[in-house]
Design a protein around this motif. Sequence first.
Motif, PDB file in Angstrom:
ATOM      1  N   GLN A 238      30.459 -49.395  -6.539  1.00 10.37           N
ATOM      2  CA  GLN A 238      32.230 -48.805  -5.573  1.00 10.37           C
ATOM      3  C   GLN A 238      31.423 -49.240  -3.779  1.00 10.37           C
ATOM      4  O   GLN A 238      31.159 -48.275  -3.529  1.00 10.37           O
ATOM      5  CB  GLN A 238      32.925 -47.673  -6.101  1.00 10.37           C
ATOM      6  N   ASN A 239      32.411 -50.088  -3.197  1.00 10.87           N
ATOM      7  CA  ASN A 239      32.205 -49.705  -1.696  1.00 10.87           C
ATOM      8  C   ASN A 239      31.119 -50.530  -1.403  1.00 10.87           C
ATOM      9  O   ASN A 239      30.450 -49.991  -0.033  1.00 10.87           O
ATOM     10  CB  ASN A 239      32.682 -48.365  -1.351  1.00 10.87           C
ATOM     11  N   VAL A 259      26.119 -69.230  -5.454  1.00  8.53           N
ATOM     12  CA  VAL A 259      25.926 -67.637  -6.499  1.00  8.53           C
ATOM     13  C   VAL A 259      27.320 -67.358  -6.944  1.00  8.53           C
ATOM     14  O   VAL A 259      28.431 -68.083  -6.369  1.00  8.53           O
ATOM     15  CB  VAL A 259      26.113 -66.962  -4.714  1.00  8.53           C
ATOM     16  N   HIS A 260      26.696 -66.957  -8.725  1.00 10.82           N
ATOM     17  CA  HIS A 260      27.612 -66.825  -9.689  1.00 10.82           C
ATOM     18  C   HIS A 260      28.082 -65.772  -9.315  1.00 10.82           C
ATOM     19  O   HIS A 260      29.437 -65.704 -10.420  1.00 10.82           O
ATOM     20  CB  HIS A 260      26.957 -67.473 -10.505  1.00 10.82           C
ATOM     21  N   ASN A 261      27.530 -64.560  -9.027  1.00 10.20           N
ATOM     22  CA  ASN A 261      28.984 -63.531  -9.465  1.00 10.20           C
ATOM     23  C   ASN A 261      29.536 -62.395  -7.963  1.00 10.20           C
ATOM     24  O   ASN A 261      29.596 -61.347  -7.791  1.00 10.20           O
ATOM     25  CB  ASN A 261      27.148 -62.369  -9.879  1.00 10.20           C
ATOM     26  N   LEU A 262      29.995 -63.343  -7.182  1.00 13.82           N
ATOM     27  CA  LEU A 262      30.779 -63.081  -6.151  1.00 13.82           C
ATOM     28  C   LEU A 262      32.066 -62.175  -7.020  1.00 13.82           C
ATOM     29  O   LEU A 262      31.812 -61.633  -5.789  1.00 13.82           O
ATOM     30  CB  LEU A 262      31.382 -64.271  -5.647  1.00 13.82           C
ATOM     31  N   ILE A 263      32.532 -62.297  -8.008  1.00 16.76           N
ATOM     32  CA  ILE A 263      33.269 -61.422  -8.989  1.00 16.76           C
ATOM     33  C   ILE A 263      33.158 -60.068  -8.675  1.00 16.76           C
ATOM     34  O   ILE A 263      34.085 -58.902  -8.406  1.00 16.76           O
ATOM     35  CB  ILE A 263      33.896 -61.779 -10.062  1.00 16.76           C
ATOM     36  N   VAL A 265      32.099 -58.371  -6.556  1.00 21.22           N
ATOM     37  CA  VAL A 265      32.581 -58.024  -4.826  1.00 21.22           C
ATOM     38  C   VAL A 265      33.605 -57.689  -4.470  1.00 21.22           C
ATOM     39  O   VAL A 265      34.378 -56.437  -3.790  1.00 21.22           O
ATOM     40  CB  VAL A 265      32.105 -59.256  -4.158  1.00 21.22           C
ATOM     41  N   LEU A 266      34.723 -58.457  -5.842  1.00 25.63           N
ATOM     42  CA  LEU A 266      36.400 -57.777  -5.430  1.00 25.63           C
ATOM     43  C   LEU A 266      36.410 -56.620  -7.237  1.00 25.63           C
ATOM     44  O   LEU A 266      36.792 -55.579  -6.648  1.00 25.63           O
ATOM     45  CB  LEU A 266      37.116 -59.411  -6.740  1.00 25.63           C
ATOM     46  N   GLY A 267      35.179 -56.539  -8.304  1.00 23.55           N
ATOM     47  CA  GLY A 267      36.071 -55.442  -8.425  1.00 23.55           C
ATOM     48  C   GLY A 267      35.073 -54.451  -7.773  1.00 23.55           C
ATOM     49  O   GLY A 267      35.344 -52.493  -8.908  1.00 23.55           O
ATOM     50  N   GLN A 268      34.406 -54.389  -6.959  1.00 22.74           N
ATOM     51  CA  GLN A 268      33.435 -53.172  -6.719  1.00 22.74           C
ATOM     52  C   GLN A 268      33.635 -52.998  -5.217  1.00 22.74           C
ATOM     53  O   GLN A 268      33.536 -52.198  -4.724  1.00 22.74           O
ATOM     54  CB  GLN A 268      31.425 -53.500  -6.335  1.00 22.74           C
ATOM     55  N   ARG A 269      34.581 -53.788  -4.933  1.00 22.05           N
ATOM     56  CA  ARG A 269      35.696 -53.481  -3.144  1.00 22.05           C
ATOM     57  C   ARG A 269      34.449 -53.113  -2.317  1.00 22.05           C
ATOM     58  O   ARG A 269      34.909 -52.890  -1.827  1.00 22.05           O
ATOM     59  CB  ARG A 269      36.011 -52.375  -3.646  1.00 22.05           C
ATOM     60  N   ALA A 270      33.625 -54.156  -2.490  1.00 23.95           N
ATOM     61  CA  ALA A 270      32.241 -54.538  -1.820  1.00 23.95           C
ATOM     62  C   ALA A 270      33.373 -55.249  -0.389  1.00 23.95           C
ATOM     63  O   ALA A 270      33.449 -56.247  -0.365  1.00 23.95           O
ATOM     64  CB  ALA A 270      30.872 -54.635  -2.364  1.00 23.95           C
ATOM     65  N   THR A 271      31.209 -55.043   0.345  1.00 24.01           N
ATOM     66  CA  THR A 271      32.329 -56.104   1.676  1.00 24.01           C
ATOM     67  C   THR A 271      30.517 -56.727   2.191  1.00 24.01           C
ATOM     68  O   THR A 271      30.001 -56.426   1.923  1.00 24.01           O
ATOM     69  CB  THR A 271      32.110 -54.723   2.947  1.00 24.01           C
ATOM     70  N   ILE A 272      31.118 -58.352   2.407  1.00 28.42           N
ATOM     71  CA  ILE A 272      30.034 -58.922   2.625  1.00 28.42           C
ATOM     72  C   ILE A 272      30.081 -59.437   3.969  1.00 28.42           C
ATOM     73  O   ILE A 272      31.319 -59.333   3.822  1.00 28.42           O
ATOM     74  CB  ILE A 272      29.588 -59.872   1.781  1.00 28.42           C
TER      75      ILE A 272
ATOM     76  N   TYR B  61      36.541 -52.836 -12.854  1.00 28.04           N
ATOM     77  CA  TYR B  61      37.839 -51.745 -11.543  1.00 28.04           C
ATOM     78  C   TYR B  61      38.922 -51.760 -12.395  1.00 28.04           C
ATOM     79  O   TYR B  61      39.592 -51.029 -12.431  1.00 28.04           O
ATOM     80  CB  TYR B  61      37.750 -52.736 -10.658  1.00 28.04           C
ATOM     81  N   MET B 247      39.664 -64.128  -8.472  1.00 27.47           N
ATOM     82  CA  MET B 247      39.334 -65.286  -8.458  1.00 27.47           C
ATOM     83  C   MET B 247      39.903 -65.885 -10.204  1.00 27.47           C
ATOM     84  O   MET B 247      38.656 -65.932 -10.824  1.00 27.47           O
ATOM     85  CB  MET B 247      37.597 -65.083  -8.538  1.00 27.47           C
ATOM     86  N   GLN B 256      30.385 -67.322 -14.149  1.00 24.67           N
ATOM     87  CA  GLN B 256      30.953 -68.558 -13.424  1.00 24.67           C
ATOM     88  C   GLN B 256      30.315 -69.671 -12.609  1.00 24.67           C
ATOM     89  O   GLN B 256      29.187 -69.866 -12.606  1.00 24.67           O
ATOM     90  CB  GLN B 256      31.311 -66.905 -12.338  1.00 24.67           C
ATOM     91  N   GLU B 257      31.441 -70.366 -11.898  1.00 27.26           N
ATOM     92  CA  GLU B 257      31.121 -71.521 -10.997  1.00 27.26           C
ATOM     93  C   GLU B 257      30.061 -71.022  -9.780  1.00 27.26           C
ATOM     94  O   GLU B 257      29.996 -69.814  -9.632  1.00 27.26           O
ATOM     95  CB  GLU B 257      32.091 -72.043 -10.902  1.00 27.26           C
ATOM     96  N   VAL B 259      28.906 -70.175  -6.056  1.00 25.66           N
ATOM     97  CA  VAL B 259      29.575 -71.215  -4.436  1.00 25.66           C
ATOM     98  C   VAL B 259      28.262 -70.639  -3.370  1.00 25.66           C
ATOM     99  O   VAL B 259      27.326 -70.452  -3.561  1.00 25.66           O
ATOM    100  CB  VAL B 259      30.249 -69.264  -4.307  1.00 25.66           C
ATOM    101  N   ILE B 272      33.979 -60.571   3.871  1.00 27.28           N
ATOM    102  CA  ILE B 272      34.575 -60.783   2.720  1.00 27.28           C
ATOM    103  C   ILE B 272      34.826 -59.550   2.262  1.00 27.28           C
ATOM    104  O   ILE B 272      33.790 -58.842   1.751  1.00 27.28           O
ATOM    105  CB  ILE B 272      33.800 -61.983   1.731  1.00 27.28           C
ATOM    106  N   GLY B 274      36.593 -57.221  -1.020  1.00 28.18           N
ATOM    107  CA  GLY B 274      36.815 -56.873  -1.718  1.00 28.18           C
ATOM    108  C   GLY B 274      38.003 -55.997  -1.856  1.00 28.18           C
ATOM    109  O   GLY B 274      37.609 -54.547  -1.095  1.00 28.18           O
TER     110      GLY B 274
END
Lengths: 338, 338
Positions: A238-239, A259-263, A265-272, B61, B247, B256-257, B259, B272, B274
Amino acid sequence: MAEKNERVVLAKRPEGMPALDCFRIEETAMPEPSDGRVLIRTIHISLDPYLRGRMTGPQPYVSGYELDAPMDSDVTGQVLASKDPAFAEGDHVMGFLPWQRYTVAKGKWLRRINLAVAPLSAHIGVLGMPGQTAYVGLLDFGRPKEGESVFVSAAASTVGSLVGQIAKLKGCHVAGSAGSDEKVAFCLDECGYDACFNYKTVERLDKAVKAACPNGVDVYFENVGGPMLDAVLKNINQNARIPLCGMISQYNLVRQEGVHNLIAVLGQRATIKGFIVEDHEDRREAFFNDVSRWIKEGKVKYREHVAEGLENLPQAFIDMLKGTYLGKMVVRLAPESI
Amino acid sequence: MAEKNERVVLAKRPEGMPALDCFRIEETAMPEPSDGRVLIRTIHISLDPYLRGRMTGPQPYVSGYELDAPMDSDVTGQVLASKDPAFAEGDHVMGFLPWQRYTVAKGKWLRRINLAVAPLSAHIGVLGMPGQTAYVGLLDFGRPKEGESVFVSAAASTVGSLVGQIAKLKGCHVAGSAGSDEKVAFCLDECGYDACFNYKTVERLDKAVKAACPNGVDVYFENVGGPMLDAVLKNINQNARIPLCGMISQYNLVRQEGVHNLIAVLGQRATIKGFIVEDHEDRREAFFNDVSRWIKEGKVKYREHVAEGLENLPQAFIDMLKGTYLGKMVVRLAPESI
């Protein structure tokens, strides 16, 4: 000064991995310094992954190389003649200059190098752009806290190995991936990584990341992109913070891998966070002071791979992109002092 | 109160798009409130895209739905009997409660609804979790500046349409994509979008984004993922912010597709981010005050699609995921007042 002048020009834009015929070495006139300028004998040329993008053409964040025009990057050299009072004959300098044996440059484009701090070539490596990239990316965007887990891809690279060592100095659990057993050994034995694996020989990247960071990944310093990013995304906490420094696994592909696992980033409230070191010149002094001190104290190690001679630059460039050797790739054109 | 009690349970975990047989409606006992609790007649049930993830099982999450256990989400209702002095019979309330006709809940889990502010169902929509998601994501993570370009995917959705309207209030150029001509018309005619397109009928997504945001995208409010993310990444400006809210295009895919254009995040120094709205409860008051005022002033429009009856919830859930209708999907079980 009777020696001929030579330079490297872009002969052909590469598709995929550059080949030797993308480069051409040609004779050019010996330049003369006019007022405010100095004549430099080039000593080292820095070869860095991001230059691959410039070979393709104009890029959003760097100017592209022109066809049949000299290529350039950070170089070191020695002043042979000066018409800028700020520089004297014999001074060691660095600058963003053409790949050319003798160059004339405005004094204001140059920085004088103090060899008492570190050897000449280190100033375009661990103490230059790659080092500052590591410092800014990790500390300003990764913001590692003591006890957190930091994962570094291209862990033995100039940037990666400094990231790992700074993260250790900050009290983190540090793990990484590299492309040869020699590089893995360098990370573990000299840079103090807690864990490191050869991404070419592990069975599954995501499981290797998990084993290297059993408590998950709080900071992922991203140098490579592609499947490694996916593998780390499966393991972020997380974070999590993901400073995006480079994607070398993708530079020679005509189409980037998905890249298939960007979700995650949402679930873990991550920042790229993508960043380019040239935006952060205000951090140069802090970086230079810290890293040069750490080098003197033996807390930061670095390695170089020196290719000898301008004629070997094209092959050295390809070797750099392929990760053939351990250490910062530098081409040496001349002895370090006259 | 002679009426029977019924609830919706998860009958089967979906692979891909949920089918009707993933849900089961079953009778359950009529509950009695004990001390500190209230008996509620459920009126509206909110159906939201993120609930799809909960059907799969535990998520990073959100807690997953248990098999054969009641499903839940934000609901509205009216108090039938209260053993909590803070609530009286007849009060309208909302809470995160099971999909069940009659429910007993602790008073402290509930929030009293003021119908003078907005109609009952709006409190679980534009004034509820989806609205706060839009507000926090756009203002705190998107940070749009006057004159910047904001692109919103799922532009007509509860979240998306509020994002677009707030961005207009902040003086931005606002564009979006939606999945039907009716939704596009809602965005253009009622929400004040400067441009909006039907992503199902344009020839190329990246060119459609370019046409909708000729000056590039400064803020991309990301609701869908997949090819739309790639299309927007081709159009982001330097220092772009991408709040990652959802998403939905990926929720019903087993894998997932990919990116492919993440390198733009590096080149454009983009971010980005999340986020999950439940981490930002401290922003609830500001959100509620601002958005309820904007609604009263006619500056924010919203739409609902109301499905009638618990027995129609499963189909409404599938319709919600497919984006069949314009407007916030709500299932109404009972009249708004006794």
